[in-house]
Design a protein around this motif. Structure first.
Motif, PDB file in Angstrom:
ATOM      1  N   GLU A  79       0.895  -1.553  -0.160  1.00  0.00           N
ATOM      2  CA  GLU A  79      -0.008   0.385  -0.064  1.00  0.00           C
ATOM      3  C   GLU A  79       0.761   1.538  -0.336  1.00  0.00           C
ATOM      4  O   GLU A  79       0.583   2.350  -0.811  1.00  0.00           O
ATOM      5  CB  GLU A  79      -1.082   0.110   1.464  1.00  0.00           C
ATOM      6  CG  GLU A  79      -2.407  -0.938   0.773  1.00  0.00           C
ATOM      7  CD  GLU A  79      -2.199  -2.431   1.036  1.00  0.00           C
ATOM      8  OE1 GLU A  79      -0.951  -2.944   1.395  1.00  0.00           O
ATOM      9  OE2 GLU A  79      -2.657  -3.196   0.154  1.00  0.00           O
TER      10      GLU A  79
ATOM     11  N   LEU B 229      -4.897   4.142  -6.263  1.00  0.00           N
ATOM     12  CA  LEU B 229      -5.483   4.461  -5.062  1.00  0.00           C
ATOM     13  C   LEU B 229      -7.203   3.688  -5.343  1.00  0.00           C
ATOM     14  O   LEU B 229      -6.882   2.692  -4.312  1.00  0.00           O
ATOM     15  CB  LEU B 229      -6.730   5.952  -4.985  1.00  0.00           C
ATOM     16  CG  LEU B 229      -5.509   7.120  -4.725  1.00  0.00           C
ATOM     17  CD1 LEU B 229      -6.383   8.430  -4.739  1.00  0.00           C
ATOM     18  CD2 LEU B 229      -5.160   7.203  -3.402  1.00  0.00           C
ATOM     19  N   LEU B 230      -7.266   2.756  -6.940  1.00  0.00           N
ATOM     20  CA  LEU B 230      -8.407   2.173  -6.686  1.00  0.00           C
ATOM     21  C   LEU B 230      -7.818   0.534  -6.321  1.00  0.00           C
ATOM     22  O   LEU B 230      -8.826  -0.464  -5.845  1.00  0.00           O
ATOM     23  CB  LEU B 230      -9.121   2.618  -7.711  1.00  0.00           C
ATOM     24  CG  LEU B 230     -10.165   3.164  -8.362  1.00  0.00           C
ATOM     25  CD1 LEU B 230     -10.642   3.163  -9.502  1.00  0.00           C
ATOM     26  CD2 LEU B 230     -11.094   3.326  -7.355  1.00  0.00           C
TER      27      LEU B 230
ATOM     28  N   LEU C 157      -5.188  -0.087  -4.428  1.00  0.00           N
ATOM     29  CA  LEU C 157      -4.646   0.143  -3.173  1.00  0.00           C
ATOM     30  C   LEU C 157      -6.547  -0.042  -2.406  1.00  0.00           C
ATOM     31  O   LEU C 157      -6.332  -0.916  -1.301  1.00  0.00           O
ATOM     32  CB  LEU C 157      -4.747   1.763  -2.424  1.00  0.00           C
ATOM     33  CG  LEU C 157      -4.547   1.760  -0.702  1.00  0.00           C
ATOM     34  CD1 LEU C 157      -3.248   0.981  -0.534  1.00  0.00           C
ATOM     35  CD2 LEU C 157      -4.070   3.828  -1.199  1.00  0.00           C
ATOM     36  N   ALA C 158      -7.806  -0.084  -2.911  1.00  0.00           N
ATOM     37  CA  ALA C 158      -8.801   0.897  -1.979  1.00  0.00           C
ATOM     38  C   ALA C 158      -9.109  -1.333  -2.596  1.00  0.00           C
ATOM     39  O   ALA C 158      -9.840  -1.970  -1.221  1.00  0.00           O
ATOM     40  CB  ALA C 158      -9.917   0.993  -2.416  1.00  0.00           C
ATOM     41  N   LEU C 159      -8.838  -1.914  -3.064  1.00  0.00           N
ATOM     42  CA  LEU C 159      -9.046  -3.201  -3.697  1.00  0.00           C
ATOM     43  C   LEU C 159      -8.588  -3.973  -2.646  1.00  0.00           C
ATOM     44  O   LEU C 159      -8.352  -5.436  -2.226  1.00  0.00           O
ATOM     45  CB  LEU C 159      -9.269  -3.290  -5.265  1.00  0.00           C
ATOM     46  CG  LEU C 159      -8.682  -5.037  -5.433  1.00  0.00           C
ATOM     47  CD1 LEU C 159     -10.692  -5.608  -5.473  1.00  0.00           C
ATOM     48  CD2 LEU C 159      -9.229  -4.734  -6.933  1.00  0.00           C
ATOM     49  N   ASP C 160      -7.101  -4.205  -2.656  1.00  0.00           N
ATOM     50  CA  ASP C 160      -6.080  -4.757  -1.889  1.00  0.00           C
ATOM     51  C   ASP C 160      -6.489  -5.141  -0.637  1.00  0.00           C
ATOM     52  O   ASP C 160      -6.806  -5.875   0.047  1.00  0.00           O
ATOM     53  CB  ASP C 160      -4.914  -4.514  -2.701  1.00  0.00           C
ATOM     54  CG  ASP C 160      -3.672  -5.308  -1.212  1.00  0.00           C
ATOM     55  OD1 ASP C 160      -3.542  -6.700  -2.020  1.00  0.00           O
ATOM     56  OD2 ASP C 160      -2.937  -4.690  -0.768  1.00  0.00           O
ATOM     57  N   ILE C 161      -7.096  -3.890   0.017  1.00  0.00           N
ATOM     58  CA  ILE C 161      -7.390  -3.448   1.902  1.00  0.00           C
ATOM     59  C   ILE C 161      -8.617  -4.018   2.689  1.00  0.00           C
ATOM     60  O   ILE C 161      -9.205  -5.078   2.247  1.00  0.00           O
ATOM     61  CB  ILE C 161      -7.406  -2.077   1.485  1.00  0.00           C
ATOM     62  CG1 ILE C 161      -5.690  -2.007   2.110  1.00  0.00           C
ATOM     63  CG2 ILE C 161      -7.838  -2.015   3.257  1.00  0.00           C
ATOM     64  CD1 ILE C 161      -5.795  -0.158   2.389  1.00  0.00           C
ATOM     65  N   ALA C 162      -9.902  -3.977   0.935  1.00  0.00           N
ATOM     66  CA  ALA C 162     -10.887  -4.151   1.501  1.00  0.00           C
ATOM     67  C   ALA C 162     -10.961  -6.230   1.132  1.00  0.00           C
ATOM     68  O   ALA C 162     -11.648  -6.693   1.331  1.00  0.00           O
ATOM     69  CB  ALA C 162     -11.868  -3.869   0.325  1.00  0.00           C
TER      70      ALA C 162
ATOM     71  N   TRP D 269      -9.209  -7.473   3.685  1.00  0.00           N
ATOM     72  CA  TRP D 269     -10.155  -7.134   5.263  1.00  0.00           C
ATOM     73  C   TRP D 269     -11.953  -8.316   4.790  1.00  0.00           C
ATOM     74  O   TRP D 269     -11.924  -8.977   5.838  1.00  0.00           O
ATOM     75  CB  TRP D 269     -10.547  -5.890   5.359  1.00  0.00           C
ATOM     76  CG  TRP D 269     -11.254  -5.723   6.782  1.00  0.00           C
ATOM     77  CD1 TRP D 269     -12.637  -6.099   6.927  1.00  0.00           C
ATOM     78  CD2 TRP D 269     -10.717  -5.102   7.783  1.00  0.00           C
ATOM     79  NE1 TRP D 269     -13.401  -5.819   8.003  1.00  0.00           N
ATOM     80  CE2 TRP D 269     -12.120  -5.503   8.886  1.00  0.00           C
ATOM     81  CE3 TRP D 269      -9.756  -5.136   8.835  1.00  0.00           C
ATOM     82  CZ2 TRP D 269     -11.804  -4.671  10.243  1.00  0.00           C
ATOM     83  CZ3 TRP D 269      -9.307  -5.000   9.797  1.00  0.00           C
ATOM     84  CH2 TRP D 269     -10.834  -4.658  10.558  1.00  0.00           C
TER      85      TRP D 269
END
Length: 195
Positions: A60, A72-73, A75-80, A83
């Protein structure tokens, strides 16, 4: 209690975090040193002490080094996706988030079921991001311009970029499948809880 903090895998984890702090401290002033430190922390703990949280945070941070909505997308996909996967594992009572035997997706089963393939995809993802970072002349350079100019250069770094593209693509597809599958588990858990 002190023995837990001084447990060798934990000490290695602390060193990895420290090495990453140094790497990101010099990332814009010395890209080569950054790359060496970044991969040194990865190779030094490959296998038994690979820590998902530390690795995710590093990817990230690397994504944040590249400006643009696409990063940024990603990054959001990887984290979400991670999780949701971890939380759905908890809800379903599984021991590991890598237990996907009951999945209907062949790609998801292949990714988590065949560790060398998963390792290739994970490493390819990081290699692609590092290559993009190193190939960009300026940090604000357009992603398309970086890709086109790197292919024209025909350097070793360009070759790594192209070779890693397949693994990166698979990892992004797995992230989407993972998020959808895990979200479904959470929804089914809510439905069962209300019933």
């Amino acid at each position: 209690m002190l023995s837990v903090y001084l447990y060798i895998p934990n000490v290695i984890g602390y060193l990895r975090v420290l090495m990453n702090c140094v790497a990101f401290g010099v990332c814009f002033s010395n890209k080569r040193l950054f790359s060496v430190l970044y991969f040194l922390r990865f190779v030094s703990t490959f296998g038994a002490v690979l820590d998902m949280v530390t690795d995710s945070v590093l990817v990230e941070l690397l994504l944040l080094c590249r400006p643009g909505m696409i990063f940024l997308l990603l990054l959001a996909l990887d984290i979400a996706s991670h999780w949701f996967q971890m939380y759905s594992t908890f809800l379903s009572g599984k021991v590991s988030h890598k237990d996907v035997k009951d999945s209907t997706s062949w790609l998801f089963k292949l990714y988590y079921g065949y560790r060398p393939f998963m390792a290739y995809c994970c490493v390819a993802c990081e290699v692609l991001y590092i290559a993009l970072f190193l190939l960009a002349e300026k940090n604000s350079e357009n992603l398309t311009d970086v890709l086109v100019s790197s292919v024209k250069r025909c350097s070793a770094l360009s070759f790594l970029l192209v070779v890693s593209l397949f693994g990166w693509t698979i990892k992004q597809a797995v992230n989407v499948i993972q998020m959808k599958t895990a979200a479904d588990v959470c929804v089914l858990y809510d439905i069962a809880k209300k019933a």
